[in-house]
Design a protein around this motif. Sequence first.
Motif, PDB file in Angstrom:
ATOM      1  N   ALA A   1      45.876  -5.087 -25.643  1.00 38.47           N
ATOM      2  CA  ALA A   1      46.955  -6.058 -25.737  1.00 38.47           C
ATOM      3  C   ALA A   1      47.167  -6.452 -27.197  1.00 38.47           C
ATOM      4  O   ALA A   1      46.209  -6.545 -27.970  1.00 38.47           O
ATOM      5  N   PRO A   2      48.415  -6.678 -27.613  1.00 39.71           N
ATOM      6  CA  PRO A   2      48.680  -7.023 -29.015  1.00 39.71           C
ATOM      7  C   PRO A   2      48.099  -8.386 -29.382  1.00 39.71           C
ATOM      8  O   PRO A   2      48.233  -9.348 -28.628  1.00 39.71           O
ATOM      9  N   VAL A   3      47.454  -8.440 -30.539  1.00 42.49           N
ATOM     10  CA  VAL A   3      46.823  -9.681 -30.990  1.00 42.49           C
ATOM     11  C   VAL A   3      47.426 -10.155 -32.312  1.00 42.49           C
ATOM     12  O   VAL A   3      47.835 -11.307 -32.437  1.00 42.49           O
ATOM     13  N   THR A   4      47.494  -9.266 -33.288  1.00 43.55           N
ATOM     14  CA  THR A   4      47.986  -9.645 -34.607  1.00 43.55           C
ATOM     15  C   THR A   4      49.522  -9.693 -34.616  1.00 43.55           C
ATOM     16  O   THR A   4      50.178  -9.104 -33.749  1.00 43.55           O
ATOM     17  N   PRO A   5      50.101 -10.390 -35.595  1.00 43.04           N
ATOM     18  CA  PRO A   5      51.570 -10.401 -35.705  1.00 43.04           C
ATOM     19  C   PRO A   5      52.151  -8.992 -35.825  1.00 43.04           C
ATOM     20  O   PRO A   5      53.220  -8.706 -35.269  1.00 43.04           O
ATOM     21  N   GLU A   6      51.443  -8.109 -36.549  1.00 46.33           N
ATOM     22  CA  GLU A   6      51.935  -6.734 -36.705  1.00 46.33           C
ATOM     23  C   GLU A   6      51.934  -5.997 -35.374  1.00 46.33           C
ATOM     24  O   GLU A   6      52.873  -5.253 -35.064  1.00 46.33           O
ATOM     25  N   GLU A   7      50.875  -6.179 -34.586  1.00 43.66           N
ATOM     26  CA  GLU A   7      50.804  -5.529 -33.276  1.00 43.66           C
ATOM     27  C   GLU A   7      51.877  -6.074 -32.340  1.00 43.66           C
ATOM     28  O   GLU A   7      52.516  -5.310 -31.605  1.00 43.66           O
ATOM     29  N   ARG A   8      52.088  -7.390 -32.388  1.00 47.03           N
ATOM     30  CA  ARG A   8      53.149  -7.961 -31.554  1.00 47.03           C
ATOM     31  C   ARG A   8      54.519  -7.467 -32.001  1.00 47.03           C
ATOM     32  O   ARG A   8      55.446  -7.315 -31.194  1.00 47.03           O
TER      33      ARG A   8
ATOM     34  N   TYR B   1      55.385  -4.280 -30.188  1.00 51.59           N
ATOM     35  CA  TYR B   1      55.862  -4.537 -28.827  1.00 51.59           C
ATOM     36  C   TYR B   1      57.281  -5.094 -28.842  1.00 51.59           C
ATOM     37  O   TYR B   1      58.100  -4.758 -27.977  1.00 51.59           O
ATOM     38  N   SER B   2      57.577  -5.938 -29.820  1.00 49.28           N
ATOM     39  CA  SER B   2      58.922  -6.486 -29.924  1.00 49.28           C
ATOM     40  C   SER B   2      59.938  -5.388 -30.213  1.00 49.28           C
ATOM     41  O   SER B   2      61.024  -5.351 -29.607  1.00 49.28           O
TER      42      SER B   2
ATOM     43  N   THR C   1      60.359  -3.285 -27.047  1.00 47.31           N
ATOM     44  CA  THR C   1      61.124  -4.016 -26.034  1.00 47.31           C
ATOM     45  C   THR C   1      62.613  -3.999 -26.349  1.00 47.31           C
ATOM     46  O   THR C   1      63.449  -3.875 -25.445  1.00 47.31           O
TER      47      THR C   1
END
Length: 292
Positions: free
Chosen positions: A156-163, A166-167, A170
């Motif tokens: 699951a994404p944790v860091t701002p870069e990982e999120r 996903y953004s 999406t």
Amino acid sequence: MPIKAAVMPYLDEISLESRITGACNTIVKVPTNGGYKLVGQNTDILGIRNVLLRALRSQFPTRIISPEASYPAETGAGVIIGGGATTRSAAHALALLGLSPLFLVNRDPAEVEAVQSSLSHLTIIHLKNSDDVETYLGQSGSPKVLMMVGAIPATAPVTPEERGVYSTVTTILIIPYVKPAQIDEGLPFPDKRMFLEMTYKPRSTPMLKVALAHGWHGIDGIQATIEQGLAQQRMWYLSDPSLRAGSDRSIFGIELEDSTRKLGESMNDIIPTCTEVDRALFNDDADALTDH
């Protein structure tokens, strides 16, 4: 895995696909006049291509879809999420399906440049963020994304870069899809766009859940693993490392192949409980191979 590249100098011949992607996961013993030669091939490409074709056939059960079929030029695009060897295999597989241009979602520009450099014969466009998605894919006349392949870890994404990844993904998933008019030649346009998740531990990954939630035709990584295994078996049976041999469903027959798929699908899911480590990185033998 490092050994996919490290083994290549020790083989008699390397297939075009392995040279292009820099990976070999299959060695085929091919007879010659004086004995035999060992040929390296990358069946991950066929695992990806063949499982996407299988999913497409499920949407068009009455239509005969050839293993070599592809979309006509400039009728559909593909997206890959990642930056390693699996990403290169996915790009080659999507290109075999006729998808162009290809778009790469990745937060590391250096990884993107490495993929683009190794696959310089393909048009690969870096999607850095959601704004890039709108620019390249959200406009009137933008390419229609028909298939996506996820090739990042199932955490699951944790860091701002990982999120941010996903953004970006999406934003691609929610772009409205108006199915083009079907054409007589080549592959049919899907009723539901395809999302293949290559990671299979666990089978239901966070990214696959997101794709399914937005109405895409989701395919888990076990299916691709089964397809690449079948491609290996076909090649070994015929002593033929060609893509045609690896995709010939008549070799073993539908009944045997379906029973193989059911066996693979029935195996227990694997849920990692800690961070996975590539033990080859700490193995002296592996280091010795890599040094050659």
